[in-house]
Design a protein around this motif. Structure first.
Motif, PDB file in Angstrom:
ATOM      1  N   PRO A 117      19.624  23.919  49.518  1.00  0.00           N
ATOM      2  CA  PRO A 117      20.040  24.503  48.237  1.00  0.00           C
ATOM      3  C   PRO A 117      18.971  25.426  47.683  1.00  0.00           C
ATOM      4  N   GLY A 118      19.385  26.568  47.200  1.00  0.00           N
ATOM      5  CA  GLY A 118      18.467  27.504  46.576  1.00  0.00           C
ATOM      6  C   GLY A 118      17.870  28.521  47.516  1.00  0.00           C
ATOM      7  N   SER A 152      15.105  34.242  51.117  1.00  0.00           N
ATOM      8  CA  SER A 152      14.889  34.493  49.689  1.00  0.00           C
ATOM      9  C   SER A 152      15.136  33.229  48.887  1.00  0.00           C
ATOM     10  N   LEU A 153      14.387  33.096  47.787  1.00  0.00           N
ATOM     11  CA  LEU A 153      14.610  32.001  46.845  1.00  0.00           C
ATOM     12  C   LEU A 153      14.075  32.402  45.486  1.00  0.00           C
ATOM     13  N   GLY A 154      14.627  31.803  44.447  1.00  0.00           N
ATOM     14  CA  GLY A 154      14.206  32.083  43.086  1.00  0.00           C
ATOM     15  C   GLY A 154      15.239  32.882  42.324  1.00  0.00           C
ATOM     16  N   GLN A 155      15.113  32.847  40.994  1.00  0.00           N
ATOM     17  CA  GLN A 155      16.076  33.535  40.134  1.00  0.00           C
ATOM     18  C   GLN A 155      15.414  34.531  39.195  1.00  0.00           C
ATOM     19  N   GLY A 156      14.120  34.767  39.374  1.00  0.00           N
ATOM     20  CA  GLY A 156      13.401  35.596  38.417  1.00  0.00           C
ATOM     21  C   GLY A 156      13.657  37.078  38.571  1.00  0.00           C
ATOM     22  N   GLU A 157      13.165  37.834  37.595  1.00  0.00           N
ATOM     23  CA  GLU A 157      13.346  39.286  37.582  1.00  0.00           C
ATOM     24  C   GLU A 157      12.306  40.006  38.430  1.00  0.00           C
ATOM     25  N   VAL A 158      11.199  39.333  38.728  1.00  0.00           N
ATOM     26  CA  VAL A 158      10.116  39.967  39.484  1.00  0.00           C
ATOM     27  C   VAL A 158      10.280  39.624  40.965  1.00  0.00           C
ATOM     28  N   LEU A 210       7.458  27.543  52.750  1.00  0.00           N
ATOM     29  CA  LEU A 210       8.881  27.214  52.640  1.00  0.00           C
ATOM     30  C   LEU A 210       9.087  25.704  52.558  1.00  0.00           C
ATOM     31  N   ASN A 211       8.318  24.949  53.335  1.00  0.00           N
ATOM     32  CA  ASN A 211       8.401  23.482  53.250  1.00  0.00           C
ATOM     33  C   ASN A 211       7.981  22.993  51.869  1.00  0.00           C
ATOM     34  N   PHE A 212       6.981  23.635  51.302  1.00  0.00           N
ATOM     35  CA  PHE A 212       6.543  23.283  49.945  1.00  0.00           C
ATOM     36  C   PHE A 212       7.687  23.464  48.947  1.00  0.00           C
ATOM     37  N   PHE A 213       8.361  24.604  49.012  1.00  0.00           N
ATOM     38  CA  PHE A 213       9.438  24.866  48.061  1.00  0.00           C
ATOM     39  C   PHE A 213      10.650  23.984  48.304  1.00  0.00           C
ATOM     40  N   ALA A 214      10.827  23.502  49.533  1.00  0.00           N
ATOM     41  CA  ALA A 214      11.968  22.630  49.838  1.00  0.00           C
ATOM     42  C   ALA A 214      11.715  21.182  49.454  1.00  0.00           C
ATOM     43  N   SER A 215      10.487  20.827  49.147  1.00  0.00           N
ATOM     44  CA  SER A 215      10.151  19.438  48.820  1.00  0.00           C
ATOM     45  C   SER A 215      10.453  19.149  47.346  1.00  0.00           C
ATOM     46  N   PRO A 216      10.517  17.875  46.977  1.00  0.00           N
ATOM     47  CA  PRO A 216      10.746  17.536  45.563  1.00  0.00           C
ATOM     48  C   PRO A 216       9.466  17.541  44.730  1.00  0.00           C
ATOM     49  N   ASP A 253       8.642  26.738  37.091  1.00  0.00           N
ATOM     50  CA  ASP A 253       8.035  27.889  36.410  1.00  0.00           C
ATOM     51  C   ASP A 253       8.037  29.121  37.311  1.00  0.00           C
ATOM     52  N   ILE A 254       7.687  28.917  38.571  1.00  0.00           N
ATOM     53  CA  ILE A 254       7.613  30.040  39.507  1.00  0.00           C
ATOM     54  C   ILE A 254       8.997  30.654  39.716  1.00  0.00           C
ATOM     55  N   LEU A 255       9.965  29.835  40.088  1.00  0.00           N
ATOM     56  CA  LEU A 255      11.265  30.349  40.508  1.00  0.00           C
ATOM     57  C   LEU A 255      12.109  30.840  39.337  1.00  0.00           C
ATOM     58  N   ARG A 256      11.740  30.460  38.125  1.00  0.00           N
ATOM     59  CA  ARG A 256      12.411  30.999  36.945  1.00  0.00           C
ATOM     60  C   ARG A 256      11.948  32.429  36.666  1.00  0.00           C
ATOM     61  N   SER A 257      10.724  32.746  37.108  1.00  0.00           N
ATOM     62  CA  SER A 257      10.128  34.051  36.789  1.00  0.00           C
ATOM     63  C   SER A 257      10.184  35.048  37.930  1.00  0.00           C
ATOM     64  N   VAL A 258      10.138  34.562  39.166  1.00  0.00           N
ATOM     65  CA  VAL A 258      10.097  35.481  40.299  1.00  0.00           C
ATOM     66  C   VAL A 258      11.171  35.130  41.313  1.00  0.00           C
ATOM     67  N   LYS A 259      11.495  36.099  42.132  1.00  0.00           N
ATOM     68  CA  LYS A 259      12.318  35.869  43.313  1.00  0.00           C
ATOM     69  C   LYS A 259      11.465  36.253  44.515  1.00  0.00           C
ATOM     70  N   ILE A 260      11.331  35.330  45.453  1.00  0.00           N
ATOM     71  CA  ILE A 260      10.407  35.498  46.567  1.00  0.00           C
ATOM     72  C   ILE A 260      11.206  35.770  47.838  1.00  0.00           C
ATOM     73  N   HIS A 261      10.747  36.738  48.620  1.00  0.00           N
ATOM     74  CA  HIS A 261      11.436  37.136  49.842  1.00  0.00           C
ATOM     75  C   HIS A 261      10.427  37.114  50.994  1.00  0.00           C
ATOM     76  N   PHE A 262      10.774  36.432  52.073  1.00  0.00           N
ATOM     77  CA  PHE A 262       9.906  36.313  53.244  1.00  0.00           C
ATOM     78  C   PHE A 262      10.581  36.978  54.445  1.00  0.00           C
ATOM     79  N   LEU A 263       9.840  37.860  55.117  1.00  0.00           N
ATOM     80  CA  LEU A 263      10.294  38.435  56.382  1.00  0.00           C
ATOM     81  C   LEU A 263       9.247  38.083  57.443  1.00  0.00           C
ATOM     82  N   PRO A 264       9.378  36.897  58.055  1.00  0.00           N
ATOM     83  CA  PRO A 264       8.358  36.472  59.018  1.00  0.00           C
ATOM     84  C   PRO A 264       8.564  37.105  60.391  1.00  0.00           C
ATOM     85  N   MET A 265       7.473  37.414  61.054  1.00  0.00           N
ATOM     86  CA  MET A 265       7.479  37.946  62.417  1.00  0.00           C
ATOM     87  C   MET A 265       8.306  39.228  62.500  1.00  0.00           C
ATOM     88  N   LEU A 266       7.780  40.283  61.892  1.00  0.00           N
ATOM     89  CA  LEU A 266       8.455  41.578  61.916  1.00  0.00           C
ATOM     90  C   LEU A 266       8.500  42.171  63.327  1.00  0.00           C
TER      91      LEU A 266
END
Length: 488
Positions: free
Chosen positions: A61-62, A81-87, A110-116, A124-137
């Motif tokens: 979820p998320g 991607s995860l988060g709902q923020g404007e940044v 990613l494991n950190f964000f998936a944990s409780p 606080d983080i995910l309310r303010s920012v939306k984070i996008h990861f592109l691993p291994m380009l």
């Protein structure tokens, strides 16, 4: 345009900011083992190793997973991607296929964000920012553990021509997000040091210039402030081991252009750390500093970091050896000379590109007093002498098991002839070189470019052996190398 305003504050404000988030950073460091992705413990990771992890992330979820492109050889490039923020904060890794440290750290994050855990901070983080990861380009390069892609180009020099599908994907994603912050994640040579110090540049940073004049606008200033903040964190765990890249403008580079396009570009390079061949401690430092930086971006507190904090990071230098022998006496043609020996241990990939062996080289000789070593031996009073060949030729490789290698080293022997050396053997698992019956030993001269194998003796008795660039102390039987060589 960024919603953050650059602001000038005193260093006292920086210390206050750091203290404010110190508890969060400390907990990140201390609990890291709970989130480390254990399936990615070695550097030579492949695209296929990541896909089940990305699939699993997409079921949480998320989290949102989208394929945004593919490599020349058809390997999927997927954005998480995860988060709902404007940044929007955009992180991409391994545009050079042999630079995987931050790719591993991304999956830890990613494991950190998936944990409780850390629920308040994550909210606080995910309310303010939306984070996008592109691993291994550059998954094609990763497949064979090489810097360049299948086209043979450096993707990081393709920002103008955009000939590579990987480069076009990076540009398209950045443009679609209009990300306010971009983390460009790399590995650098382990031979970089922090300028004028013996400390390796374990982490190096750069806020790339966007023009030849190296001007600092709000976008670049914000990148500098985030870097200044991260440096304060790294200093807690690797003091003195941070460097800063030269910021000469490179018009073809992605980092420089991404800065120009309005995204605050933050280059992070993972270098060397003592006794960390697989860069797992450096991976941990990436995890802690990147998460802390995202937290500071989410809160907006990074604007309190003065630009001076960036400028105070020492420049990168390149004056490290894996092993430095200093003040050795070198007998040559009836005379004695005082020399230092600088040794590096380049890696050679094994078949399948899943492991490697070392083929070491002497890279410099003479007065190396302005250079440093991960390990340095003061050889004052010792004479540098050539290694000898075992007087007996072994009938088979099985006979090697009966040898006492420390006894051989005590006799000044570092080469053993073996009949029928298997053709597939490229390196020796023993602390001596294995050689064919036709092998002619070196004539004793120490030269730049040759394999570093010699002895340091006092009063005619060998006390130290250097075999394939690894140091062995004979009286105490201390020392261990990954491999020696096979010479035919």
């Amino acid at each position: 345009m960024t919603r953050f305003l650059a602001a000038g504050f005193s260093l006292i404000s920086l210390f206050g900011l750091h203290a404010q988030n110190e508890g969060f950073t400390t907990r990140l460091y201390e609990t890291y083992g709970q989130y480390q992705e254990k399936s990615l413990s070695l550097r030579r990771i492949k695209h296929r190793d990541l896909q089940p992890l990305i699939d699993a992330v997409g079921q949480r979820p998320g989290f949102e997973v989208n394929q945004v492109g593919e490599s020349i050889e058809g390997r999927a490039l997927r954005l998480i991607s995860l988060g709902q923020g404007e940044v929007d904060v955009f992180l991409w890794s391994q545009m050079h296929g042999d630079e995987p440290t931050a790719t591993q750290a991304i999956f830890d994050i990613l494991n950190f964000f998936a944990s409780p855990d850390f629920s308040a901070e994550k909210e606080d983080i995910l309310r303010s920012v939306k984070i996008h990861f592109l691993p291994m380009l550059n998954p094609d390069g990763a497949e064979v553990f090489q810097r360049r892609n299948t086209l043979g180009i450096d993707i990081n020099r393709d920002a103008l021509r955009l000939q590579s599908p990987e480069g076009r994907t990076l540009k398209r994603v950045r443009d679609s997000l209009q990300a306010e912050f971009g983390f460009n994640l790399h590995d650098q040579s382990t031979y970089y040091n922090a300028e004028r110090t013996e400390k390796p540049a374990t982490i190096s940073y750069l806020a790339p210039a966007y023009n030849y004049e190296k001007e600092v606008n709000t976008v670049r200033a914000n990148a500098m402030r985030v870097i200044g903040y991260m440096n304060r964190i790294i200093q807690r765990y690797a003091p003195g081991q941070v460097g800063r890249y030269n910021d000469d403008f490179e018009p073809r580079a992605f980092g420089d252009n991404i800065q120009k396009w309005g995204t605050s570009a933050i280059l992070i390079e993972s270098g060397g750390y003592p006794d960390d061949v697989e860069k797992q401690e450096i991976r941990k430092l990436n995890y802690v500093s990147i998460l802390s930086a995202i937290y500071a971006i989410a809160s907006g507190n990074f604007v309190q970091v003065p630009l001076e904090a960036y400028e105070e990071i020492p420049q990168n230098d390149r004056k490290l050896f894996d092993l430095k022998i200093e003040n050795a006496t070198y007998p040559l043609l009836g005379k004695e000379y005082l020399i230092d020996v600088g040794i590096q241990r380049p890696e050679v990939d094994m078949e399948g590109h899943g492991d490697f062996w070392y083929s070491s080289r002497i890279v410099d000789l003479g007065d190396l007093s302005t250079f440093y070593g991960y390990k340095t031996l003061d050889a004052s009073g010792y004479s540098l002498v050539p290694a000898k060949v075992h007087p007996r030729t072994l009938e088979s490789v099985e006979a090697l098991e009966a040898l006492d290698f420390w006894e051989l080293l005590a006799d000044g022997i570092a080469y053993v002839r073996v009949k029928g050396l298997p053709a597939k053997w490229r390196s020796s698992p023993y602390p001596v070189h294995l050689v064919s019956e036709k092998f002619n030993p070196p004539q004793g001269r120490v030269e730049v470019g040759i394999n570093p194998t010699f002895f340091l003796e006092r009063e005619g008795k060998p006390e130290y052996a250097v075999v394939n660039g690894f140091l062995y102390h004979i009286p105490t039987r201390e020392g261990k190398g990954k491999n020696s060589m096979v010479f035919r």
